[in-house]
Design an enzyme around this catalytic site. Sequence first.
Site, PDB file in Angstrom:
ATOM      1  N   TRP A 360     -20.510 106.704  38.013  1.00 30.33           N
ATOM      2  CA  TRP A 360     -19.541 105.914  37.229  1.00 30.33           C
ATOM      3  C   TRP A 360     -18.143 106.514  37.270  1.00 30.33           C
ATOM      4  O   TRP A 360     -17.271 106.090  36.514  1.00 30.33           O
ATOM      5  CB  TRP A 360     -20.027 105.794  35.781  1.00 30.33           C
ATOM      6  CG  TRP A 360     -19.964 107.069  34.955  1.00 30.33           C
ATOM      7  CD1 TRP A 360     -20.158 108.357  35.390  1.00 30.33           C
ATOM      8  CD2 TRP A 360     -19.689 107.167  33.557  1.00 30.33           C
ATOM      9  NE1 TRP A 360     -20.032 109.249  34.352  1.00 30.33           N
ATOM     10  CE2 TRP A 360     -19.748 108.551  33.207  1.00 30.33           C
ATOM     11  CE3 TRP A 360     -19.410 106.248  32.544  1.00 30.33           C
ATOM     12  CZ2 TRP A 360     -19.532 109.015  31.912  1.00 30.33           C
ATOM     13  CZ3 TRP A 360     -19.201 106.712  31.251  1.00 30.33           C
ATOM     14  CH2 TRP A 360     -19.263 108.075  30.946  1.00 30.33           C
ATOM     15  N   ASP A 361     -17.903 107.457  38.169  1.00 33.10           N
ATOM     16  CA  ASP A 361     -16.635 108.188  38.171  1.00 33.10           C
ATOM     17  C   ASP A 361     -15.428 107.303  38.429  1.00 33.10           C
ATOM     18  O   ASP A 361     -14.312 107.663  38.054  1.00 33.10           O
ATOM     19  CB  ASP A 361     -16.697 109.308  39.208  1.00 33.10           C
ATOM     20  CG  ASP A 361     -17.797 110.305  38.884  1.00 33.10           C
ATOM     21  OD1 ASP A 361     -17.494 111.340  38.277  1.00 33.10           O
ATOM     22  OD2 ASP A 361     -18.965 110.027  39.199  1.00 33.10           O
ATOM     23  N   GLU A 499     -26.597 112.183  28.475  1.00 29.04           N
ATOM     24  CA  GLU A 499     -27.510 112.689  29.506  1.00 29.04           C
ATOM     25  C   GLU A 499     -28.514 113.725  29.004  1.00 29.04           C
ATOM     26  O   GLU A 499     -29.530 113.933  29.652  1.00 29.04           O
ATOM     27  CB  GLU A 499     -26.759 113.257  30.725  1.00 29.04           C
ATOM     28  CG  GLU A 499     -26.072 112.192  31.546  1.00 29.04           C
ATOM     29  CD  GLU A 499     -25.568 112.699  32.891  1.00 29.04           C
ATOM     30  OE1 GLU A 499     -25.389 113.926  33.055  1.00 29.04           O
ATOM     31  OE2 GLU A 499     -25.363 111.868  33.787  1.00 29.04           O
ATOM     32  N   LYS A 620     -24.496 116.817  25.763  1.00 32.54           N
ATOM     33  CA  LYS A 620     -23.923 117.461  26.947  1.00 32.54           C
ATOM     34  C   LYS A 620     -22.439 117.138  27.066  1.00 32.54           C
ATOM     35  O   LYS A 620     -21.625 117.972  27.455  1.00 32.54           O
ATOM     36  CB  LYS A 620     -24.675 116.977  28.187  1.00 32.54           C
ATOM     37  CG  LYS A 620     -24.163 117.515  29.505  1.00 32.54           C
ATOM     38  CD  LYS A 620     -24.959 116.919  30.661  1.00 32.54           C
ATOM     39  CE  LYS A 620     -24.447 117.376  32.016  1.00 32.54           C
ATOM     40  NZ  LYS A 620     -25.170 116.726  33.130  1.00 32.54           N
ATOM     41  N   GLN A 621     -22.084 115.895  26.714  1.00 27.86           N
ATOM     42  CA  GLN A 621     -20.711 115.422  26.869  1.00 27.86           C
ATOM     43  C   GLN A 621     -20.514 114.239  25.929  1.00 27.86           C
ATOM     44  O   GLN A 621     -21.428 113.837  25.224  1.00 27.86           O
ATOM     45  CB  GLN A 621     -20.440 115.006  28.310  1.00 27.86           C
ATOM     46  CG  GLN A 621     -21.345 113.887  28.800  1.00 27.86           C
ATOM     47  CD  GLN A 621     -21.208 113.630  30.288  1.00 27.86           C
ATOM     48  OE1 GLN A 621     -20.491 114.303  30.988  1.00 27.86           O
ATOM     49  NE2 GLN A 621     -21.928 112.642  30.775  1.00 27.86           N
TER      50      GLN A 621
END
Length: 820
Positions: A360-361, A499, A620-621
């Site tokens: 998805w960057d 994630e 995680k983020q």
Amino acid sequence: MAEDMSAWVLVYDGFDPDKEGLREALCTLGNGYFATRGAAPDARDDGVHYPGAYLAGGYNRLESEVAGRTIRNEDLVNMPNWLPLTFRIEGGPWFQLDQVEILDYRQELDLLHGQLRRDIRFRDEEGRITRWEERRIVSMSNSHLAALEVSLTPENWSGLVTFRSEIDGGVINNGVARYRQLASRHLDILDLDHPGDDSMFLRCRTNQSCIQVAMAARTRLLGRDGVFDARRENGKSENRVWQDLSCTVEEGAKVTAEKILALHDSRDWAIAEAGLEAKRTLAHAGDFEILREAHEIAWRHLWDDCDIGLADGVAAETELKLRLHIFHILQTASPHSIDLDAGIPARGWHGEAYRGHIFWDELFVFPFLSLRLPTLTRALLRYRYRRLPEARRAAKAEGYEGAMFPWQSGSNGEEETQHLHLNPQSGRWLPDDTHRQRHINAAIAFNIWQYHQATDDHEFLYSFGAEMFLEIARFWVSLATYNPEIDRYEIKGVMGPDEYHTAYPDAEKGGLDNNAYTNVMVSWILTRAEDIISELSKSQAQRICERIGLHRDDLEKWHEISCKLRVPFHADGVISQFDGYEQLQEFDWEGYAKKYDDIHRLDRILEAEGDNVNRYKASKQADVLMLFYLFSADELYLIFNRLGYRFPPATIRKTIDYYLARTSHGSTLSGVAHSWVLARSDRPHSWRLFQWALDSDFSDLQGGTTPEGIHIGAMAGTIDLVQRCFVGIEMRGNTLHFDPALPEDLHRIKVRLRYRRQVLEVEVDHDRLNITSRSFSSTAIRIAYRGHYRDLAPGDTCEFRLIKPEERDRDENCYAEDKL
């Protein structure tokens, strides 16, 4: 006056074997068609160095036996190494850097000119001192050419020097340690030859995808009087081809070896055959200087459009890192990418991590490209469109309607997420549920809408974008289920961006229910679907709806779901990451910080201990906080209002504080999102996170991941922070909004933007915002700053006096109270 190059040149003084992998990744040169890591020409894959060359979209599938199962993985293939160029003196050993005494060592990546340089002085075992001067380019002018130049100067000796120039086809994919148990030999050699006195040729084929790759190289020796009449010896083995060129050199006299490469593959346009074309391209290629001049012109044009300038001298290091990120984005996706069938890989074309897959960057990359090189964004969106049939098949196979794009994409749009992944901390192969990150579909839809806002490209919307957008919307509708007990629709069995959380604690089945980020995005998508249809003419909308079988009753249901999706909240009003998050255990952050030096990857640490991160309130983020990254407070208020939820101003701050305290920052994207959400409420903390994001690859803060490939999303995210956060750009309602909020450490930002066929020069400091439109044949556009609107015609300039931070805070508090 000569330009100050300190913010344009990345410099390494001294050779550090432990840092060589990082330098090779950061000094990668590419042009959107192929890339070459910044390994030394004399280097081999030896644990210190890892030469690598990668074609955009050059994938191949192999099967491997893992944990008693046969699995299939598609990888970005490490192509033949064209770099090898070394030398020896009087028939002695071939030069290797680790076999000599290094007297001086300097390596420079010149971002302005797209050139890698190395300057080395060394003493060998015989006491001979030699200087090595190297220049290298991968042409941004001609995507099929690259050039390497090595000059040797004997400082205290004379004698016979032999250069060896080689193309090595015996390479494998060996750049990621945790993949080394998997099949890695992707190439079959077809031809090795010396078609001319000064040239060599290699043709190979990927052994599953059958992509033929041809390399032709020309090597010459040059001295003060021109080309040396060198003695040549040709050689080849099973998978390598080389040339030895010998000449006599005098003390203090420089001799230069020049190597020109031509590369073609069987997917190229307008060729008869890749091998023939490589030879023809090489025959017509000029020398290093000719190629360099054209290459530098191409880079100058790119920088004219894409540079972001900060205040002179005040933030030179920040400016350098930001330009490094722009540089690598443009090497991953350049104007040469427009005619390619390739996406934006998460690690660039710089290494083999994530197997070169597309995630998805682009959500972080496209805001930069769409406002500078919109035709490139258009082409990259068509990568997704070409895989729309596969996305439809994937949705149907899972019992859904519409189009379900994969979390990891490669050659043909199949789901490439691995079934098993290795935890290097425990050595165990574990099931991988990350394919449940269906939010990739929300990212694609968001990108389509943002591209349209930036360009007003109705042709793209009608021909490609609307169909993709509506099919994604239809997928989400089929995934949503109605719960009569709460009179709301729910989306179950998915994962959010976090994630870490792949399932509920001790659950046999993966997936989570009502991920807040996902459900809010779906409400936004279904709302925008109505706008998409209204943007088209009546006949265009009718044709698309007929083509995909979309009816008025469907749209009425979409409207209902967009207003009734469930968003979970904690008892105190914090937006819950998913249903049940509040019931998870608190994590012992302080205890684990003392127990381990690095707790970024808590999932791996806990699994190695026999525990599971699914049990804890640990991210995680950014997950929920991605909503604040993508949407302004105004737009979020409208979305939550449509959903029937109160959204008081305190919700944003409470939600940010809650998750920031429970995030390990195990992803390079984490610093970007968290810097963003703090930019207006805690500027010093936001600036520290911004610097952390700038350093994530620059200093390899994750401890060994960057040598496997850069993190393109995080690099683009730092640029997006400057552009959309610090300059405050937002495209909404056919208006280009600005709301600058410069950190105290930045005095000024200058950018050039393309918005709806106008080229805008934007300069902002702490007091004023100045926008000048270049003279151009175009209609006026609407510009806004905090409720003040101006129509800007081509050639016009407008300026706004900025509200001071303390005034802004008062203004925002009043604004929030008015809304309530």
